[in-house]
Motif scaffolding. Structure first.
Motif, PDB file in Angstrom:
ATOM      1  N   LEU A 142      -3.245  -8.801  -1.550  1.00 32.37           N
ATOM      2  CA  LEU A 142      -4.135  -7.983  -2.372  1.00 32.37           C
ATOM      3  C   LEU A 142      -4.240  -8.525  -3.794  1.00 32.37           C
ATOM      4  O   LEU A 142      -5.281  -8.416  -4.436  1.00 32.37           O
ATOM      5  N   GLY A 143      -3.146  -9.109  -4.310  1.00 29.42           N
ATOM      6  CA  GLY A 143      -3.194  -9.670  -5.654  1.00 29.42           C
ATOM      7  C   GLY A 143      -4.117 -10.865  -5.766  1.00 29.42           C
ATOM      8  O   GLY A 143      -4.613 -11.185  -6.847  1.00 29.42           O
ATOM      9  N   SER A 144      -4.329 -11.573  -4.628  1.00 25.51           N
ATOM     10  CA  SER A 144      -5.219 -12.743  -4.656  1.00 25.51           C
ATOM     11  C   SER A 144      -6.685 -12.345  -4.681  1.00 25.51           C
ATOM     12  O   SER A 144      -7.556 -13.179  -4.915  1.00 25.51           O
ATOM     13  N   LEU A 145      -6.985 -11.055  -4.412  1.00 27.32           N
ATOM     14  CA  LEU A 145      -8.367 -10.595  -4.407  1.00 27.32           C
ATOM     15  C   LEU A 145      -8.785 -10.222  -5.819  1.00 27.32           C
ATOM     16  O   LEU A 145      -8.068  -9.528  -6.538  1.00 27.32           O
ATOM     17  N   SER A 146      -9.945 -10.705  -6.217  1.00 25.49           N
ATOM     18  CA  SER A 146     -10.424 -10.415  -7.572  1.00 25.49           C
ATOM     19  C   SER A 146     -10.782  -8.941  -7.690  1.00 25.49           C
ATOM     20  O   SER A 146     -11.388  -8.362  -6.780  1.00 25.49           O
ATOM     21  N   GLY A 147     -10.416  -8.331  -8.808  1.00 31.18           N
ATOM     22  CA  GLY A 147     -10.772  -6.939  -9.062  1.00 31.18           C
ATOM     23  C   GLY A 147      -9.859  -5.931  -8.392  1.00 31.18           C
ATOM     24  O   GLY A 147     -10.165  -4.733  -8.407  1.00 31.18           O
ATOM     25  N   VAL A 148      -8.761  -6.354  -7.756  1.00 29.19           N
ATOM     26  CA  VAL A 148      -7.843  -5.442  -7.071  1.00 29.19           C
ATOM     27  C   VAL A 148      -6.566  -5.326  -7.885  1.00 29.19           C
ATOM     28  O   VAL A 148      -5.908  -6.336  -8.183  1.00 29.19           O
ATOM     29  N   ASP A 149      -6.224  -4.112  -8.253  1.00 29.20           N
ATOM     30  CA  ASP A 149      -4.999  -3.842  -9.013  1.00 29.20           C
ATOM     31  C   ASP A 149      -3.957  -3.287  -8.047  1.00 29.20           C
ATOM     32  O   ASP A 149      -4.080  -2.165  -7.551  1.00 29.20           O
ATOM     33  N   THR A 150      -2.921  -4.080  -7.783  1.00 26.77           N
ATOM     34  CA  THR A 150      -1.902  -3.664  -6.813  1.00 26.77           C
ATOM     35  C   THR A 150      -1.050  -2.510  -7.313  1.00 26.77           C
ATOM     36  O   THR A 150      -0.350  -1.858  -6.528  1.00 26.77           O
ATOM     37  N   THR A 151      -1.064  -2.249  -8.633  1.00 22.36           N
ATOM     38  CA  THR A 151      -0.288  -1.122  -9.171  1.00 22.36           C
ATOM     39  C   THR A 151      -1.050   0.182  -9.114  1.00 22.36           C
ATOM     40  O   THR A 151      -0.501   1.227  -9.492  1.00 22.36           O
ATOM     41  N   ASP A 152      -2.294   0.113  -8.665  1.00 24.36           N
ATOM     42  CA  ASP A 152      -3.101   1.328  -8.550  1.00 24.36           C
ATOM     43  C   ASP A 152      -2.420   2.273  -7.552  1.00 24.36           C
ATOM     44  O   ASP A 152      -2.051   1.861  -6.448  1.00 24.36           O
ATOM     45  N   PRO A 153      -2.221   3.539  -7.924  1.00 25.98           N
ATOM     46  CA  PRO A 153      -1.556   4.494  -7.000  1.00 25.98           C
ATOM     47  C   PRO A 153      -2.264   4.600  -5.659  1.00 25.98           C
ATOM     48  O   PRO A 153      -1.610   4.796  -4.631  1.00 25.98           O
ATOM     49  N   ARG A 154      -3.563   4.443  -5.669  1.00 24.69           N
ATOM     50  CA  ARG A 154      -4.288   4.538  -4.395  1.00 24.69           C
ATOM     51  C   ARG A 154      -3.917   3.380  -3.470  1.00 24.69           C
ATOM     52  O   ARG A 154      -3.781   3.547  -2.256  1.00 24.69           O
ATOM     53  N   ILE A 155      -3.764   2.212  -4.072  1.00 25.70           N
ATOM     54  CA  ILE A 155      -3.368   1.046  -3.268  1.00 25.70           C
ATOM     55  C   ILE A 155      -1.969   1.251  -2.712  1.00 25.70           C
ATOM     56  O   ILE A 155      -1.682   0.958  -1.537  1.00 25.70           O
ATOM     57  N   GLN A 156      -1.070   1.768  -3.544  1.00 21.81           N
ATOM     58  CA  GLN A 156       0.293   1.990  -3.090  1.00 21.81           C
ATOM     59  C   GLN A 156       0.330   3.020  -1.965  1.00 21.81           C
ATOM     60  O   GLN A 156       1.060   2.872  -0.986  1.00 21.81           O
ATOM     61  N   ASN A 157      -0.511   4.068  -2.074  1.00 24.68           N
ATOM     62  CA  ASN A 157      -0.577   5.063  -1.005  1.00 24.68           C
ATOM     63  C   ASN A 157      -1.083   4.458   0.294  1.00 24.68           C
ATOM     64  O   ASN A 157      -0.626   4.805   1.388  1.00 24.68           O
ATOM     65  N   VAL A 158      -2.038   3.559   0.161  1.00 23.66           N
ATOM     66  CA  VAL A 158      -2.577   2.898   1.359  1.00 23.66           C
ATOM     67  C   VAL A 158      -1.498   2.075   2.033  1.00 23.66           C
ATOM     68  O   VAL A 158      -1.338   2.081   3.261  1.00 23.66           O
ATOM     69  N   LEU A 159      -0.732   1.306   1.215  1.00 28.22           N
ATOM     70  CA  LEU A 159       0.327   0.481   1.787  1.00 28.22           C
ATOM     71  C   LEU A 159       1.384   1.356   2.466  1.00 28.22           C
ATOM     72  O   LEU A 159       1.896   1.018   3.537  1.00 28.22           O
ATOM     73  N   GLN A 160       1.715   2.465   1.853  1.00 25.60           N
ATOM     74  CA  GLN A 160       2.683   3.369   2.477  1.00 25.60           C
ATOM     75  C   GLN A 160       2.119   3.954   3.760  1.00 25.60           C
ATOM     76  O   GLN A 160       2.854   4.195   4.714  1.00 25.60           O
ATOM     77  N   GLY A 161       0.782   4.187   3.774  1.00 20.85           N
ATOM     78  CA  GLY A 161       0.146   4.694   4.998  1.00 20.85           C
ATOM     79  C   GLY A 161       0.288   3.721   6.143  1.00 20.85           C
ATOM     80  O   GLY A 161       0.525   4.105   7.291  1.00 20.85           O
ATOM     81  N   PHE A 162       0.164   2.411   5.835  1.00 21.74           N
ATOM     82  CA  PHE A 162       0.371   1.397   6.874  1.00 21.74           C
ATOM     83  C   PHE A 162       1.778   1.483   7.449  1.00 21.74           C
ATOM     84  O   PHE A 162       1.993   1.418   8.652  1.00 21.74           O
ATOM     85  N   SER A 163       2.745   1.638   6.528  1.00 15.14           N
ATOM     86  CA  SER A 163       4.142   1.635   6.963  1.00 15.14           C
ATOM     87  C   SER A 163       4.444   2.852   7.829  1.00 15.14           C
ATOM     88  O   SER A 163       5.065   2.732   8.888  1.00 15.14           O
ATOM     89  N   SER A 164       3.953   4.021   7.407  1.00 13.37           N
ATOM     90  CA  SER A 164       4.224   5.234   8.184  1.00 13.37           C
ATOM     91  C   SER A 164       3.505   5.218   9.507  1.00 13.37           C
ATOM     92  O   SER A 164       4.020   5.665  10.527  1.00 13.37           O
ATOM     93  N   ALA A 165       2.229   4.666   9.523  1.00 23.03           N
ATOM     94  CA  ALA A 165       1.469   4.608  10.784  1.00 23.03           C
ATOM     95  C   ALA A 165       2.160   3.711  11.784  1.00 23.03           C
ATOM     96  O   ALA A 165       2.222   3.992  12.979  1.00 23.03           O
ATOM     97  N   SER A 166       2.717   2.617  11.269  1.00 25.23           N
ATOM     98  CA  SER A 166       3.377   1.695  12.185  1.00 25.23           C
ATOM     99  C   SER A 166       4.659   2.299  12.728  1.00 25.23           C
ATOM    100  O   SER A 166       5.000   2.121  13.890  1.00 25.23           O
ATOM    101  N   ASN A 167       5.401   3.055  11.895  1.00 25.29           N
ATOM    102  CA  ASN A 167       6.647   3.672  12.348  1.00 25.29           C
ATOM    103  C   ASN A 167       6.380   4.735  13.394  1.00 25.29           C
ATOM    104  O   ASN A 167       7.156   4.923  14.312  1.00 25.29           O
TER     105      ASN A 167
END
Length: 390
Positions: free
Chosen positions: A342-367
């Motif tokens: 995500l950091g390699s994509l222009s205009g994407v802020d990895t510290t954005d809370p929405r991005i962090q929620n999305v990443l956590q959603g991936f982790s919980s969905a996989s579990n």
């Protein structure tokens, strides 16, 4: 087609210098000679034409009977102006020249250009006319220049020589028109059916395609054939487009299997057919509609998750060759990997809370799926936490 030998009797007196006919009387006469020669030789390939002058020291035969336009044009170029005309003497010499024509089956015709006053009286002219009629010689008279003075005499002459309407008098007053413009529609140039020859246009006696068929018959024929072929090709193309319009409409509807596309193509049979651009626009609109339909009812975080998944997989939802099966699932669970992507994509802020929620959603969905086996270290950590809680 009439088989005929014609002798053209030219007026080359001093009166022919006048410019009341464009450009001068002599040059207007030369243009008319070219027109008449083409008309005669075109009506019958075996027709011949001779050329003589009336003025000068005495009437003179310039060209004997020929079908070669080059000889006629060369003689016209060398005609000299001078002296007075002798109408009766010139016509008698022309009659003698016709008597010595090679093909005796040819009818005899004298075509006289009169551009200066006729000195002979009417009685003398009528006497000459009767002699010509007795010898079956037709006479055409082109009266121009001094038409007011000569018309009465020449009308009497033509009336006396006329036999079954084989002789004609054409009077051309001065004006802005060309002499050949008037002659092209006259009975002198017209064929037996009363119409002008096909190669003669109404614009000054010029030839079709601008080519004299007598000078270059092969080129004139090739141009005419080419024109006919082009007309036939255009007619076939216009008729083929109307037929192909309906056929293409039916085939397009059957190939696409779309009711709307078939209706559009069928309705356009009378207008324009469906182009590749139209089909592409329809495909793009359809794909966008499908994408919008798939995104309906999703929250913002779910839409972001779907976008990330689609960016890391093919359009059909399958992972790339490097991220198939468990490797792809492991990549989605690795926080460092996801942050780096995500950091390699222009205009994407990895510290954005929405991005962090999305990443956590991936982790919980996989579990929740329980598909990914846990490694030994993770299992030991869980066991340790369970013991502490107990």
């Amino acid at each position: 087609m009439v088989l005929e030998a014609s002798i053209l009797v030219l007026d080359n007196s001093e009166w022919m210098r006048n410019g009341d006919y464009t450009p001068t009387r002599l040059e207007a006469q030369a243009d008319a000679v070219n027109l008449i020669f083409g008309a005669k030789t075109q009506s019958n390939p075996e027709n011949t034409v001779s050329l003589m002058t009336m003025a000068g020291k005495s009437p003179k035969v310039l060209v004997t009977f020929t079908s070669d336009i080059g000889k006629i044009l060369s003689a016209l170029h060398n005609v000299a102006i001078g002296g007075q005309v002798s109408f009766t003497t010139s016509v008698q010499i022309a009659q003698l020249a016709l008597k010595h024509r090679q093909n005796k089956n040819q009818r005899q015709r004298i075509i006289v250009f009169v551009g200066s006053p006729v000195e002979e009286d009417e009685k003398t002219l009528v006497k000459l006319a009767k002699k010509l009629k007795k010898n079956n010689i037709a006479v055409d008279v082109i009266n121009f220049g001094e038409e007011a003075e000569n018309t009465t005499k020449l009308e009497a002459f033509v009336a006396a020589v006329n036999n079954n309407d084989n002789s004609n008098l054409v009077t051309v007053p001065p004006g802005p028109h060309l002499l050949s413009d008037v002659l092209v529609s006259s009975s002198i140039v017209a064929g037996e059916d009363g119409s002008a020859p096909a190669y003669v246009s109404s614009g000054g006696g010029s030839y079709e395609f601008g080519v004299d068929p007598n000078l270059d018959p092969e080129l004139a024929l090739a141009l005419r054939i080419s024109l006919e072929e082009e007309r036939a090709r255009q007619e076939a193309a216009s008729g083929g487009n109307k037929t192909e319009g309906g056929a293409d409409a039916s085939s397009t509807g059957a190939a696409t299997g779309s009711t709307d596309a078939a209706a559009t193509a069928a309705g356009g049979a009378g207008s324009a057919m469906v182009t590749d651009d139209d089909l592409l626009a329809q495909a793009l609109a359809s794909s966008q509609a499908d994408g919008d339909h798939d995104m309906e009812g999703l929250t913002e975080e779910q839409e972001m998750q779907r976008a990330i998944q689609m960016s890391m997989t093919g359009n059909d939802g399958s992972a790339g060759s490097a991220n198939k099966g468990g490797d792809f699932d492991e990549a989605m669970q690795d926080p460092d990997f996801m942050n780096s992507v995500l950091g390699s994509l222009s205009g994407v802020d990895t510290t954005d809370p929405r991005i962090q929620n999305v990443l956590q959603g991936f982790s919980s969905a996989s579990n929740n799926t329980g598909d990914k086996p846990k490694d030994d270290k993770a299992k030991q950590d869980e066991d340790k936490k369970d013991d502490e809680s107990k």
